[in-house]
Design a protein around this motif. Sequence first.
Motif, mmCIF file in Angstrom:
data_model
loop_
_atom_site.group_PDB
_atom_site.id
_atom_site.type_symbol
_atom_site.label_atom_id
_atom_site.label_comp_id
_atom_site.label_asym_id
_atom_site.label_seq_id
_atom_site.Cartn_x
_atom_site.Cartn_y
_atom_site.Cartn_z
ATOM 1 N N GLU A 1 0.855 -1.174 0.000
ATOM 2 C CA GLU A 1 0.000 0.000 0.000
ATOM 3 C C GLU A 1 0.899 1.234 0.000
ATOM 4 O O GLU A 1 1.615 1.505 0.962
ATOM 5 C CB GLU A 1 -0.884 -0.031 1.252
ATOM 6 N N GLU A 2 0.814 1.973 -1.086
ATOM 7 C CA GLU A 2 1.753 3.070 -1.316
ATOM 8 C C GLU A 2 1.764 4.087 -0.171
ATOM 9 O O GLU A 2 2.802 4.459 0.354
ATOM 10 C CB GLU A 2 1.339 3.762 -2.613
ATOM 11 N N LEU A 3 0.568 4.501 0.212
ATOM 12 C CA LEU A 3 0.463 5.523 1.255
ATOM 13 C C LEU A 3 1.050 5.010 2.570
ATOM 14 O O LEU A 3 1.780 5.721 3.262
ATOM 15 C CB LEU A 3 -1.005 5.921 1.452
ATOM 16 N N TYR A 4 0.743 3.763 2.890
ATOM 17 C CA TYR A 4 1.235 3.214 4.156
ATOM 18 C C TYR A 4 2.761 3.164 4.159
ATOM 19 O O TYR A 4 3.401 3.486 5.153
ATOM 20 C CB TYR A 4 0.649 1.829 4.403
ATOM 21 N N ALA B 1 -8.676 3.418 -5.229
ATOM 22 C CA ALA B 1 -7.853 2.686 -4.269
ATOM 23 C C ALA B 1 -7.120 3.669 -3.373
ATOM 24 O O ALA B 1 -7.065 3.505 -2.153
ATOM 25 C CB ALA B 1 -6.867 1.784 -5.000
ATOM 26 N N ALA B 2 -6.577 4.723 -3.981
ATOM 27 C CA ALA B 2 -5.842 5.730 -3.212
ATOM 28 C C ALA B 2 -6.773 6.404 -2.206
ATOM 29 O O ALA B 2 -6.408 6.658 -1.065
ATOM 30 C CB ALA B 2 -5.236 6.766 -4.148
ATOM 31 N N ARG B 3 -8.007 6.647 -2.652
ATOM 32 C CA ARG B 3 -8.963 7.281 -1.766
ATOM 33 C C ARG B 3 -9.295 6.367 -0.597
ATOM 34 O O ARG B 3 -9.343 6.782 0.552
ATOM 35 C CB ARG B 3 -10.231 7.637 -2.525
ATOM 36 N N GLY B 4 -9.507 5.068 -0.903
ATOM 37 C CA GLY B 4 -9.809 4.111 0.161
ATOM 38 C C GLY B 4 -8.683 4.049 1.172
ATOM 39 O O GLY B 4 -8.904 4.057 2.390
ATOM 40 N N SER B 5 -7.479 4.024 0.663
ATOM 41 C CA SER B 5 -6.308 3.964 1.524
ATOM 42 C C SER B 5 -6.228 5.207 2.405
ATOM 43 O O SER B 5 -5.997 5.130 3.613
ATOM 44 C CB SER B 5 -5.091 3.833 0.611
ATOM 45 N N LEU B 6 -6.470 6.355 1.809
ATOM 46 C CA LEU B 6 -6.436 7.605 2.568
ATOM 47 C C LEU B 6 -7.520 7.618 3.647
ATOM 48 O O LEU B 6 -7.281 8.030 4.787
ATOM 49 C CB LEU B 6 -6.617 8.796 1.620
ATOM 50 N N ALA B 7 -8.702 7.136 3.266
ATOM 51 C CA ALA B 7 -9.805 7.104 4.233
ATOM 52 C C ALA B 7 -9.422 6.242 5.429
ATOM 53 O O ALA B 7 -9.599 6.640 6.577
ATOM 54 C CB ALA B 7 -11.071 6.562 3.576
#
Lengths: 596, 500
Positions: free
Chosen positions: A293-296, A346-352
Amino acid sequence: MAAHLSYGRVNLNVLREAVRRELREFLDKCAGSKAIVWDEYLTGPFGLIAQYSLLKEHEVEKMFTLKGSRLPAADVKNIIFFVRPRLELMDIIAENVLSEDRRSPARDFHILFVPRRSLLCEQRLKDQGVLGSFIHREEYSLDLIPFDGDLLSMESESAFKECYLENDQTSLYHAAKGLMTLQALYGTIPQIFGKGECARQVANMMIRMKREFTGSQNSVFPVFDTLLLLDRNVDLLTPLATQLTYEGLIDEIYGIQNSYVKLPPEKFTPKKQGESGKDLPTEAKKLQLNSAEELYAEIRDKNFNAVGSVLSKKAKIISAAFEERHNAKTVGEIKQFVSQLPHMQAARGSLANHTSIAELIKDITTSEDFFDKLTVEQEFMSGIDTDKVNNYIEDCIAQKHPLIKILRLVCLQSVCNSGLKQKVLDYYKREILQTYGYEHMLTLNNLEQAGLLKPQAGSRNNYPTIRKTLRLWMDDVNEQNPNDISYVYSGYAPLSVRLAQLLARPGWRSIEEVLKMLPGPHFEERQQLPAGLQKKRQQGENRVTLVFFLGGVTYAEIAALRFLSQMEDGGTEYVIATTKLMNGTSWIESLMEKPF
Amino acid sequence: MNRTKVDEEEYWHSSKFKAFTFDDDDDELSQLKESKRAVNSLRDIVDDDDDDLERVSWSGEPVGSISWSIKETASSGGPTLEGREQLKARNSLSSYTPLPKPTSSYSLSSFFKALSDIPPKSFAPELRRPKGEYKDYSSDWSLSDTVRRLQKGKVCSLERFRSLQDKLQLLEEAVSIHDGNVITAVLIFLKRTLSKEILFRELEVRQVALRHLIHFLKEIGDQKMLLDLFRYLDRTEELALSQYQEHLSIQDPEKRKEFLKSCIGLPFSVEDVAHIQDHYTLLERQIIIEVNDRHLESSGQTEIFRKHPRKASILNMPLVTTLFYSCFYHYTEPEGTFSSPINLKKTFKIPDKQYVLTALAARAKLRAWQDVDALFTTKNWLGYTKKRAPIGFHRVVEILHKNNAPVQVLQEYIRLVEDVDTKLNLATKFKCHDVVIETYRDLKDRQQLVAYRDKVDKASAEEEKIDSILSNLVSNLDLSFYQPWEINCLQRIYWGYSQD
């Protein structure tokens, strides 16, 4: 499937593939349809190397959890038990086998021991009269499990207790074996450094094992330059302090198990319009946390105080990306926008998710008690008032805070003072026994044996010297844009990682005096490489060091090593291996005398 | 806790420590809020189909993962409603025999699989013979061959090692390869074929093997042999602790008590002996109290038990819990009874601080404010009464507040807090307006008073009080220092503030 394992400097997918192949081979040995009966503990680690689809390809049709009495009905030819070699599990298996219905068609039984067969367990099965019922009894040596592109763990919860309390070296033997497997896949590691009694043992075992298998010359070009073996008891301090990185705090508060975390569901309920508040999920929200997961990957190793700004930046970027749809006029532009939609969602879900997690954590880190606890920890680590009874600890006992919290603090104080004055120690002991029950004497005794809680021997407190020489306490810590590893504990630089850092530059010779104050020997070994495999380093190419923590490692320490890997002029990249991913709480828990 | 929040903050900023504070709290929070807002607003834009998109079930198990599949394949009904119900029932754990918590996944287990020479499959055919496996194929394996065969999981009889010397060599060979499983296998053989005395004697000089035997005995629960071993080795403290540990498995309170009594004479360290003695005395006490109180409760004659039925038995509870219990149910009993708090305090030498804390919590829970008052009242020899709290009145206030004490009670104790900042802090936190106002008055801090005026209800008694103090503050000013025009100014400032 596990692409994130291959992003790092060392492609750990190679290891994963090797263990998957072994699993397939075993499954094919039991020809025909099969059902697997799982020791529940194993499903976590197995999940990291295989999915159900792999099992299904090899005719696994049913899966059950191991439990007493009769096995569930399943029209399969083979029943395979996947279990750890533990005596009480053998009793359950025997019960399963004995209560098998004689009238229905006979099924073949097999056992796969993970990670080792055990004579003792087989003896128990024999005593129960069922040993002969098993056609295949084999072992699956899952020593080191790849968790991430730069992280391996044996997930052996009791390794620390066995090594440092019971002096049982079995888990060291497995660590050495895991290292031999790594060398078989990634080449011989030319340099071995170590600090501590257990490190010495593991190095000895490796050298012996290598000598015994000289028949097969390892012809793999070496990927690792250096192996650093570190005993956990060289640095008992670090895991006791509260980790302040994002991932560290998630682990401290919710506990990460096999890269999954379970969170309270309330914050994750999608609020859809026209839906009332009913149907709130009561089951915990389970999330996988790794660099896939990129954001993580971007925020996990940051100090928690620096996470909010990244999240808000990301939010702006994503909002802007979605706004683009208004600008999309032509069919081509719209098509382009739509093609990006899945990625954006996907990016939005990850951010949420991470916004919600950050909120959950923030509720805790802003609480008065968290602040008070941290104050005390930081006082101890910087050497203030470590030699007298601490008011806050006393208060926590009086208010009957969880015992593990008390033990962590008292142990921290003891370690930061090279042992407590007898009077102070007796006082704490008495308070703890009176408040939490006398039977905890056994736990206190274990902590004493492990060196975590002890009376001061002599009058000498070495900790200040160690702290100053290794610069363990940094006054000017920058949490947002760190320039030193001390950011992971907002001031305290983990001793273990400092040792790794100083080994890389300028070398341990500069800190001989301090090394002598820490327990166990320090040493260096070299393993000969055949002429053709010697490395010619390219200019500017980083060295790769494998740091093996014997007895467990925390996420904050991992973050600190990753920070060093990323330093521009660092010159060294780190891969981390350990017997167990842990935090102060799970560590103390493993040392507590059960049942409680 | 001695420091107030304000104190702490000051300390924090002035000292060299980096606190883990969210200094720019607004900033941080707003950043989180901002991303939250963005996320939420985006929900409106896109349809919520995450589940399909990410292929993750609600519980987060990726669809297709092993733990997900166990549930899926085990419920044959598929994803029907019925199947789900079953699933829920299964997940509720009620139908599971909980597996014991793992203490080790490694110990006593292992078979070295050579990395190079023999592939593991090569001995699989042997394993297929269910009968022949413990039989010897050849009796002339050398010592190292035997150990190596054991290491690879091959069948191998040890019976031909008859002399003590052979057996010890076998053990040493096993130890030298570090494989715990093989060492244990040899130890089992030695345990069976050697007398205890000889086994112990030989292991005493072979520490690695000795540690494995201890671990092994613990694992199989052979307590008797373990104790014999410790006794032989003169490891008396371990012996004592190991014996003491056994009490945990005794359920019957009488038997447990007798067992604890037998532990008192064991060779513990000096401090531990005292704790064991206390443990025994406590359980003895609890048994008496339990019998008595169960009777009282069931007869329904005693008010306290009728009003507050006991939630659990007092047996095996910690000392402080027992003290709380006795402060709750037996507070007024004379010192002579076993269940009286004072008796407990004396018997177990409970420190004043601990006693007061516990008694306070118990009496506050019952809302017995007079008892609380008495707890802190001391008389000196002249007969004057004085309030004194060994734990500090700020702690008293916190505990009272936790037990929902009314404001009148709270403020009485807040007034007794010595440190002014702490006092103000507590009073503000618990909305004891009178104390806040009086404190500012005593400090002659009109600015704070004016500010606090906004926090109390309009036209309330508190507001009135503030106003009257404010006017007094001005009139009490020593006006002789001021020029007439200055007085004028001061008065105008005052009226200007208080009139809006």
